[in-house]
Structure formats: C-alpha cells, structure tokens
Design an enzyme around this catalytic site. Structure first.
Site, PDB file in Angstrom:
ATOM      1  N   GLY A  40       2.108  -0.337  32.669  1.00  0.00           N
ATOM      2  CA  GLY A  40       1.334   0.451  33.338  1.00  0.00           C
ATOM      3  C   GLY A  40       0.726  -0.582  34.650  1.00  0.00           C
ATOM      4  N   THR A  41      -0.595  -1.328  33.949  1.00  0.00           N
ATOM      5  CA  THR A  41      -1.274  -2.112  34.995  1.00  0.00           C
ATOM      6  C   THR A  41      -1.002  -2.789  35.880  1.00  0.00           C
ATOM      7  OG1 THR A  41      -2.802  -2.101  33.153  1.00  0.00           O
ATOM      8  CG2 THR A  41      -3.042  -3.688  35.046  1.00  0.00           C
TER       9      THR A  41
ATOM     10  N   ASN B 210      -5.557   9.901  32.953  1.00  0.00           N
ATOM     11  CA  ASN B 210      -5.922   9.538  32.084  1.00  0.00           C
ATOM     12  C   ASN B 210      -7.324  10.321  30.979  1.00  0.00           C
ATOM     13  OD1 ASN B 210      -6.370   7.752  33.979  1.00  0.00           O
ATOM     14  ND2 ASN B 210      -7.433   6.521  32.296  1.00  0.00           N
TER      15      ASN B 210
ATOM     16  N   GLN C  33       0.451   8.623  33.287  1.00  0.00           N
ATOM     17  CA  GLN C  33       0.202   9.620  31.487  1.00  0.00           C
ATOM     18  C   GLN C  33       1.075  11.086  31.403  1.00  0.00           C
ATOM     19  OE1 GLN C  33      -2.082   9.685  29.193  1.00  0.00           O
ATOM     20  NE2 GLN C  33      -3.231   7.882  29.688  1.00  0.00           N
TER      21      GLN C  33
ATOM     22  N   SER D 244       5.010   3.858  32.331  1.00  0.00           N
ATOM     23  CA  SER D 244       4.275   2.444  30.819  1.00  0.00           C
ATOM     24  C   SER D 244       4.806   3.228  29.253  1.00  0.00           C
ATOM     25  CB  SER D 244       2.742   2.387  30.810  1.00  0.00           C
ATOM     26  OG  SER D 244       1.800   1.816  29.393  1.00  0.00           O
TER      27      SER D 244
ATOM     28  N   HIS E 119       3.761   2.782  26.297  1.00  0.00           N
ATOM     29  CA  HIS E 119       3.385   3.126  25.347  1.00  0.00           C
ATOM     30  C   HIS E 119       2.714   4.580  25.408  1.00  0.00           C
ATOM     31  CE1 HIS E 119      -0.928   2.341  26.153  1.00  0.00           C
ATOM     32  NE2 HIS E 119       0.099   1.409  27.479  1.00  0.00           N
TER      33      HIS E 119
ATOM     34  N   THR F 215      11.119 -14.411  32.386  1.00  0.00           N
ATOM     35  CA  THR F 215      12.425 -13.993  31.378  1.00  0.00           C
ATOM     36  C   THR F 215      11.667 -12.341  30.529  1.00  0.00           C
ATOM     37  OG1 THR F 215      13.201 -15.966  30.050  1.00  0.00           O
ATOM     38  CG2 THR F 215      13.473 -14.686  29.307  1.00  0.00           C
TER      39      THR F 215
ATOM     40  N   CYS G 197     -17.620   0.448  27.799  1.00  0.00           N
ATOM     41  CA  CYS G 197     -18.952   0.004  27.626  1.00  0.00           C
ATOM     42  C   CYS G 197     -19.128  -1.313  27.913  1.00  0.00           C
ATOM     43  CB  CYS G 197     -19.189   0.483  25.902  1.00  0.00           C
ATOM     44  SG  CYS G 197     -20.729   0.174  25.138  1.00  0.00           S
TER      45      CYS G 197
HETATM   46  N1  PLP Z   1      -2.944   3.850  34.512  1.00  0.00           N
HETATM   47  C1  PLP Z   1      -3.086   5.069  33.981  1.00  0.00           C
HETATM   48  C2  PLP Z   1      -3.369   6.650  34.263  1.00  0.00           C
HETATM   49  C3  PLP Z   1      -3.543   4.829  32.076  1.00  0.00           C
HETATM   50  O1  PLP Z   1      -3.748   5.326  31.483  1.00  0.00           O
HETATM   51  C4  PLP Z   1      -3.728   3.993  32.138  1.00  0.00           C
HETATM   52  C5  PLP Z   1      -3.623   2.730  30.250  1.00  0.00           C
HETATM   53  O2  PLP Z   1      -3.588   3.552  29.563  1.00  0.00           O
HETATM   54  C6  PLP Z   1      -3.064   2.197  32.436  1.00  0.00           C
HETATM   55  C7  PLP Z   1      -2.500   2.285  33.968  1.00  0.00           C
HETATM   56  C8  PLP Z   1      -2.782   1.308  32.271  1.00  0.00           C
HETATM   57  O3  PLP Z   1      -0.862   0.535  31.676  1.00  0.00           O
HETATM   58  P1  PLP Z   1      -1.036  -0.154  30.793  1.00  0.00           P
HETATM   59  O4  PLP Z   1      -2.049   0.600  29.242  1.00  0.00           O
HETATM   60  O5  PLP Z   1       0.694   0.057  29.966  1.00  0.00           O
HETATM   61  O6  PLP Z   1      -1.179  -1.856  31.402  1.00  0.00           O
END
Ligand code: PLP
Length: 374
Positions: free
Chosen positions: A58-59, A138, A166, A186, A188, A224, A312
């Site tokens: 996701g990032t 999230n 999410q 994403s 996971h 790759t 934190c």
């Molecule tokens: N965007 C949201 C709303 C998320 O909750 C998260 C991860 O918790 C991300 C982006 C980032 O995704 P990733 O962990 O796959 O990089």
C-alpha cells in the site's frame, strides 16, 4: 494468511523459479502465474488486468499514485488536497511534495471521523490537480463517501486517488461505481502476504514511474517481480471476492460482541468514530483514566494484541493524528486503543478478552491513582 495462500506461495517458490521477463519456458510459466494473479486482483475491484500495476504494498502504491500524477502534471495546477486522517503513506508523501513547491491542503474530518463532501466543496479550486481520500480509515474504520468526493474533484478538473488499503477485500468495490482515477490496495490486509500490493490506474491515465529501470509492469514499475508473493496475492484476492460477504458478517458479529462486551463490562469506555459507516473488523475504544500504551502492554501480557494507532517515537507518546483531527480531547486521544479482528479470531477469543478486560483496566486505574497521590 489464508492456508490456501501459504500453500500457493510455497508451491510457487519450490516449483517455479523462472524470471517472468525471460523468454524461455521457465520465464513464461512465471509470467503466466503473474498474469493469473493480475486477473484475480482486477476482478476483486471490477477492473481490467491491464490497469493493475503490482507494487511492494500500500505504501508504494500511494507513493506511485501521488508522485506519479504530480510528476506528470504539465498544467499550472499546483494544489493537492488530502484528508487530515490519511495514513502516513499519503500524509508524509504529500509533505515531501510540498517541499518541491506543491501546495497541500487538508480537508478536515468531523467528530465522527467522516470527510464531508461539503468540506471538500468549500476548499477545492480550479488549480487543484489531485484529491486523495482514503476509503476506510485504518484507526477507526470509518468508510468515506468516496463517490461523492470523487465527483466534486472531477467537477473541478482534478484527479481522484483513493487509498483503499483497508477496504479492498473487505468491502465490495467497483472502481467504476466509485468513479475514481487511481486506487491503492495491499495484500496483507485480506489474508494475503506482506510486501505486495497494487495500484489500479484508470485506463488512459499516464503516470511518471518512480521505479525506473526495466520494462516490467508495462514500464510503470521497474524491477523483477516477486512471483511467489504475487501468486499468493491472486489467491487471497480470489478468496476475498468469493467470501467477502460471509467473512465480513462473521468478523462484524465478533467485533460487535467484543465492543458491546467491553462497553458494558468496563466503566468509562466510549467508541471513537461513527458506528454506522464502518468496516467490520475495527473498533477503537477510549478508556477513561488509562494510558493507552500501558493498556497495550498489559493486554499483550495476557496474549491479546491491540494497537494504539499512533507512533511512539523516541519515547514520547504521539497522540493519534486521526483522533486529534476529529477534535477529541487529549485525555481521550491518549486513552484509546484499536482492536482489529480477522479470520483467525473466534468467539472464545472475544469472550476471553471481555472477561479479563475489567480486571486489567481496574488494576491500571488503581496504579495510576496511587501514582498521583505520591
Ligand atoms: N494505507 C492504509 C490506510 C493502511 O492502513 C496501510 C497499512 O496499514 C497502508 C496504507 C500501507 O500499506 P502497506 O503496509 O502495504 O505498505
């Protein structure tokens, strides 16, 4: 991860080691595995496979969307609007763009954690290039009115990106119905592997790639491919699509049981964010006179994993930017924890959590009270 996902990843790792860019048959087998996964991920969101760019999660998808669009804008538009409750993958990325002379505006959330279309309408101007608002938050799970927000962006000539990390795999999604231009997801977050995700880019929209090199992903993301992870992503997307309604009902029932159990067993508790428009797996609860971090540690010792939803950093407890943006008082933002449920949870887990919670909270409250008197 779902068992079928793990099995697929292991089988791909063992049996298919080809590089998907190679012309020989080992490479072509790897390519066909990626193509199958692409089809399944596209299906999950009502897209076509050509519109899917695989990423490391996701990032990266958010980075590619935001940097890719801004890197390509040739007009004088220099404004980006994002919501104040976005994930750091959006907030920090636009902050970085800011330094490169983009002007960034934050559309506020209301006290329920919702981004109201009228707030976006008030601040959007014709020099806005891009609007980015997440589908589900999230930390509190609130679902945003993406269709209306995207319509407003388009009426002002701006593109619309949605971070659906999410929501994808948990809510039914059709990119056409949502009416957006770019969507991040994403693996996971729906029982797939970590470190793999996708950006959906509406057909015809051109982005400047931020990973340059080879021609993978139609030259939109060089490097790759991680074939085993992608094979698992495809299976996770397939399971999510087939079982989405059933899974969210099961998880939603457990979440509601946990939430109502805690609210009635522990005094001074309140749910953060609207309870009406929420994804099924999340609840965020404030515990009066409790420091969230202490509760997190105490619950961890009992085998219950929760999150404060905040970073934190260097020993200083940062209050959640989401709860702050909703206008919650400092004592409430600092006493909130998030419970996220998944398919690995059972009613037994929930009942155990509800049973131990009053004792754990009571002990912490007594400790902090005696600390105050010293
Ligand atoms: N965007 C949201 C709303 C998320 O909750 C998260 C991860 O918790 C991300 C982006 C980032 O995704 P990733 O962990 O796959 O990089």
């Amino acid at each position: 991860m779902a068992e079928a996902v793990t099995e697929t990843i292991l089988a791909t790792m063992k049996n298919h080691f080809g590089n998907a860019s190679s012309v020989h048959s080992f490479g072509q087998t790897a390519k066909s595995i990626i193509d199958a996964a692409r089809g399944k991920v596209a299906d999950l969101i009502g897209a076509t496979p050509q519109e899917i760019v695989f990423t490391s999660g996701g990032t990266e998808s958010n980075n590619l969307a935001l940097r890719g669009v801004t890197g390509r804008i040739s007009t004088k538009k220099r404004r980006i609007i994002v919501s104040a409750i976005e994930h750091e993958a959006v907030l920090k990325t636009v902050k970085d763009l800011d330094e490169q002379r983009w002007s960034i505006s934050l559309v506020p959330a209301d006290s329920d954690g919702l981004i109201l279309p009228e707030e976006l309408e008030k601040m959007i101007t014709s020099d806005t290039a891009l609007v980015s608002v997440m589908h589900a938050n999230n930390e509190i799970g609130t679902i945003q009115p993406i269709k209306q927000l995207a319509e407003i962006a388009h009426n002002h000539g701006a593109l619309f990106h949605v971070d659906a990390v999410q929501s994808a795999g948990k809510l039914p999604i059709s990119v056409k119905t949502l009416g957006v231009d770019l969507l991040s997801l994403s693996a996971h977050k729906f029982n797939g592997p970590k470190g793999v995700g996708a950006l959906w880019i509406k057909r015809g929209l051109r982005l400047s790639p931020h990973n340059t090199g080879g021609r993978q992903e139609r030259s939109r993301r060089a490097g790759t491919e991680n074939v085993p992870a992608l094979s698992g992503f495809g299976v996770a997307a397939d399971i999510a699509k087939q079982k989405l309604v059933e899974h969210s009902k099961t998880i939603g029932n457990l979440r509601d049981r946990l939430e109502s159990g805690i609210l009635s067993a522990v005094s001074g508790t309140v749910v953060n964010g609207t309870e009406k428009q929420r994804i099924a797996n999340t609840t965020n609860i404030s515990f009066d006179r409790i420091e969230a971090e202490s509760l997190l540690i105490a619950l961890d010792l009992e085998g219950i994993a929760v999150s404060t939803g905040s970073a934190c950093s260097s020993g200083t407890l940062e209050p959640s930017h989401v709860l702050k943006a909703m206008g919650l008082s400092p004592h409430r933002t600092q006493s909130s924890i998030r419970f996220s449920l998944g398919l690995g949870n059972s009613q037994k887990h929930i009942d155990h959590a509800v049973e131990i919670m009053p004792r754990v909270v009571d002990r912490l409250r007594r400790l902090s009270f005696s600390g105050l008197r010293q």
